[in-house]
Design a protein around this motif. Structure first.
Motif, mmCIF file in Angstrom:
data_model
loop_
_atom_site.group_PDB
_atom_site.id
_atom_site.type_symbol
_atom_site.label_atom_id
_atom_site.label_comp_id
_atom_site.label_asym_id
_atom_site.label_seq_id
_atom_site.Cartn_x
_atom_site.Cartn_y
_atom_site.Cartn_z
ATOM 1 N N LYS A 66 0.833 -1.208 0.000
ATOM 2 C CA LYS A 66 0.000 0.000 0.000
ATOM 3 C C LYS A 66 0.867 1.256 0.000
ATOM 4 O O LYS A 66 0.562 2.216 -0.699
ATOM 5 C CB LYS A 66 -0.931 0.004 1.210
ATOM 6 N N GLN A 69 2.229 1.782 -3.486
ATOM 7 C CA GLN A 69 1.184 2.177 -4.426
ATOM 8 C C GLN A 69 0.724 3.608 -4.176
ATOM 9 O O GLN A 69 0.485 4.369 -5.125
ATOM 10 C CB GLN A 69 0.011 1.211 -4.321
ATOM 11 N N ARG A 70 0.622 3.998 -2.914
ATOM 12 C CA ARG A 70 0.193 5.365 -2.583
ATOM 13 C C ARG A 70 1.213 6.392 -3.065
ATOM 14 O O ARG A 70 0.852 7.429 -3.609
ATOM 15 C CB ARG A 70 -0.034 5.483 -1.084
ATOM 16 N N HIS A 73 1.131 6.721 -6.858
ATOM 17 C CA HIS A 73 -0.011 7.520 -7.306
ATOM 18 C C HIS A 73 0.256 9.003 -7.085
ATOM 19 O O HIS A 73 -0.060 9.831 -7.949
ATOM 20 C CB HIS A 73 -1.281 7.088 -6.578
ATOM 21 N N GLU A 81 -4.073 8.421 -3.746
ATOM 22 C CA GLU A 81 -4.715 7.202 -4.246
ATOM 23 C C GLU A 81 -6.134 7.166 -3.676
ATOM 24 O O GLU A 81 -6.317 7.192 -2.459
ATOM 25 C CB GLU A 81 -3.918 5.981 -3.785
ATOM 26 N N GLY A 85 -4.711 2.481 -1.762
ATOM 27 C CA GLY A 85 -3.758 1.456 -2.192
ATOM 28 C C GLY A 85 -4.360 0.066 -2.112
ATOM 29 O O GLY A 85 -5.130 -0.246 -1.225
ATOM 30 N N GLU A 152 -1.019 13.169 1.821
ATOM 31 C CA GLU A 152 -2.363 12.929 1.305
ATOM 32 C C GLU A 152 -3.392 13.831 1.990
ATOM 33 O O GLU A 152 -4.273 14.385 1.340
ATOM 34 C CB GLU A 152 -2.753 11.455 1.499
#
Length: 158
Positions: A66, A69-70, A73, A81, A85, A152
């Motif tokens: 995660k 992936q975050r 992004h 994301e 994620g 984020e």
């Protein structure tokens, strides 16, 4: 008569290829003379994010996947994301296989920690990354996750 430039009352707009970004120092940590700062949360502050810490203890591959992936992004799209994620990404499977068969998931964590330090201009080095990943894997994953979460949150959607 002198030429006078027109008055512009608007900031330039983003163009193709420009990426928006969040605040990479959301807590306003002071920068040192090298332009680096401390982590937003200490390594042993992992229990403040109890859910992430528990995941990191029992399923470190999911948290690692995660996190990767975050960040990807944020880098590619310039925004968080939307789903937080996926738990079954390639990074998750790589960590799972390395950890399960060889006990070396910390290698991927160490590399990711270095990338995060670079992204957020956090002081430290390779030796510290390796020690944190090897000796306190869950705390490392939680600290990295919280750093990403701050960026984020700076977008105002979380």
């Amino acid at each position: 008569m002198a030429y006078q430039q027109p008055y512009i009352n608007q900031q330039p707009m983003a163009t193709m290829g420009m990426k928006a970004g969040g605040n990479r120092n959301a807590l306003g940590k002071p920068m040192n003379s090298d332009g680096k700062r401390e982590w937003s949360h200490g390594l042993c502050d992992c229990f403040s994010a109890c859910g992430t810490c528990c995941y990191a203890c029992w399923c470190p591959c999911i948290v690692h996947g995660k996190n990767k992936q975050r960040v990807a992004h944020l880098e590619d799209k310039g925004s968080p994301e939307p789903d937080g994620g996926s738990c079954c990404s390639g990074a998750c499977w790589a960590h799972c296989c390395l950890q399960t068969f060889f006990g070396l998931g910390c290698i991927l964590q160490c590399m990711n920690r270095g990338e995060i330090r670079g992204r957020y201009a956090i002081e430290g080095g390779c030796c510290g990354d390796c020690l944190a990943s090897l000796c306190c894997s869950a705390c490392d994953l939680t600290q990295v996750s919280r750093e990403i979460q701050l960026e984020e949150q700076s977008f105002g959607r979380y």
